[in-house]
Scaffold this active site. Structure first.
Site, PDB file in Angstrom:
ATOM      1  N   LYS A  49     -49.491 -24.364  -8.194  1.00 16.35           N
ATOM      2  CA  LYS A  49     -48.758 -24.502  -9.456  1.00 16.35           C
ATOM      3  C   LYS A  49     -49.199 -23.524 -10.541  1.00 16.35           C
ATOM      4  O   LYS A  49     -48.408 -23.199 -11.431  1.00 16.35           O
ATOM      5  CB  LYS A  49     -48.902 -25.935  -9.984  1.00 16.35           C
ATOM      6  CG  LYS A  49     -48.135 -26.976  -9.184  1.00 16.35           C
ATOM      7  CD  LYS A  49     -46.651 -26.922  -9.454  1.00 16.35           C
ATOM      8  CE  LYS A  49     -45.921 -28.126  -8.886  1.00 16.35           C
ATOM      9  NZ  LYS A  49     -44.487 -28.125  -9.217  1.00 16.35           N
ATOM     10  N   SER A 300     -49.876 -26.769   0.044  1.00 18.46           N
ATOM     11  CA  SER A 300     -49.577 -26.520  -1.368  1.00 18.46           C
ATOM     12  C   SER A 300     -50.646 -26.993  -2.335  1.00 18.46           C
ATOM     13  O   SER A 300     -50.735 -26.496  -3.458  1.00 18.46           O
ATOM     14  CB  SER A 300     -48.229 -27.152  -1.728  1.00 18.46           C
ATOM     15  OG  SER A 300     -48.244 -28.537  -1.446  1.00 18.46           O
TER      16      SER A 300
END
Length: 397
Positions: A49, A300
């Site tokens: 992110k 992720s």
């Protein structure tokens, strides 16, 4: 709109900010193909992110920066925005669902952000963030439905192609769709022959339903251990990009996710959160046609709440046939336990716990039950132990 030029520009802006994560060869995940892991869980904030958040904030005007930024998140976007804002000398306020892991809440604060906990899930935090944006004049940093955020995430696609130019399949976790939109756009723009698949938790299949029905749909509720992708509704832009550039979306269960987390710990010494492990779960359980292919699984994030890690590992052990609970009906007389123990020892079962109790009123008056929890190698091993006990005359219930 998202363009390849924006993704290349994002790569330039981020070159001194993010870690260029290596590809890790992981042959044990699925022996039928050649699997590599892209460990974004090793990123500065523990997830990918930071890429999209930093690039978005870097492109704000001076007036927008002066107002400060606000964001909503299940945790990882929060940390990305917090760090990016702090590095740029900007005030940040993050709305998080009150069920977000404490570790993510505290990490967000440690990166310099103020935190507002909102009752509910990500979508409730999103509404609160928009409300505060209007009231206070903050600049809103969307976690996925933004061209600059998607461009930042798309830099992963550029790295992948540079590291493994002949990759056949890329598997990407999907929540709101920002990550897979950026990655798929970059990859397909440079090599349309590469397949890009998305993976969602079976308890939060918002993008899958939307793509299947060819319109954006909002789920009534979401429930999964993969809190990072527990999103009720995909974005407008991400839905459009996924519709055009993603080759398919599959789902994995919480048990399958737990097994993938366990496999990454044992085999690769990597800690992944639920959302980060869904790509590996899809490869592990053959949810995607990857036999004989060169495959990259994108991990992720790794910001798992350590308080639930032991429970996740336990679920993973059960799902993989590495742990098994056996109940045996016995006669309540001396020597019964010794006979059972001898068979288990000969078969290589490792006893973890034993519970003995007298039979219920509906059973034989001389009966009793023996409940044994043991460590096993796999399901085949469990079947062998059960057969040995049955062949010896024991009653399994």
């Amino acid at each position: 709109m998202l363009t390849l030029d924006k993704i290349y520009h994002a790569s330039y802006v981020l070159k001194d900010v993010i870690r260029r994560t290596d590809l890790i060869y992981a042959p044990k995940i699925n022996p039928e193909c050649e699997i590599y892991l892209k460990p974004e869980n090793l990123q500065l904030t523990g997830s990918f992110k930071i890429r999209g958040a930093y690039y978005k904030i870097s492109q704000l005007t001076d007036i927008e920066k002066e107002k400060g930024v606000i964001a909503c998140s299940a945790g990882n976007h929060a940390q990305g925005v917090a760090l990016a804002a702090t590095k740029n000398g900007i005030r940040s306020l993050i709305c998080l669902p009150d069920g977000a892991p404490i570790s993510k809440v505290e990490a967000t604060k440690s990166f310099g952000a103020e935190v507002c906990l909102v009752e509910g899930v990500y979508d409730d935090a999103y509404k609160k963030a928009l409300q505060l944006k209007e009231e206070k004049g903050y600049t809103f940093i969307h976690p996925f439905d933004d061209e600059y955020v998607m461009a930042g995430q798309g830099t992963i696609g550029l790295e992948l192609l540079d590291q493994l130019p002949d990759v056949d399949v890329v598997i990407v976790p999907v929540g709101g769709g920002g990550l897979i939109s950026g990655v798929a756009y970059a990859i397909k723009a440079l090599n349309p022959n590469i397949k890009v698949y998305g993976v969602q938790a079976s308890g939060a299949p918002s993008m899958l339903h939307s793509i299947s029905h060819e319109k954006i749909e909002c789920l009534n509720s979401v429930y999964t251990i993969a809190d990072g992708i527990a999103v009720k509704e995909p974005g407008t832009h991400t839905f459009d990009i996924c519709s055009h550039y993603v080759d398919g979306i599959v789902t994995v269960t919480d048990d399958e996710i737990s097994t993938a987390i366990l496999a990454l710990i044992e085999q690769q010494k990597l800690i992944a959160e639920g959302a980060g492990a869904v790509s590996v779960a899809a490869a592990l359980f053959n949810k995607i046609p990857i036999k004989g292919k060169k495959v990259v699984c994108l991990i992720s994030g790794g910001n798992i709440d350590v308080t639930i890690l032991s429970r996740v590992i336990k679920r993973g052990l059960l799902k993989a046939g590495r742990s098994y609970a056996l109940t045996i009906e016995l006669l309540d007389k001396p020597g019964q336990l010794m006979g059972v123990s001898k068979i288990l020892a000969e078969m290589g079962g490792n006893v973890v716990s034993i519970h003995h109790e007298r039979a219920s009123e509906s059973s034989d008056i001389n009966g009793c039950y023996l409940r044994i929890v043991m460590e096993t190698r796999n399901y085949e091993h469990i079947a062998q132990i059960k057969k040995a006990l049955i062949d010896a005359g024991y009653n399994l219930s």
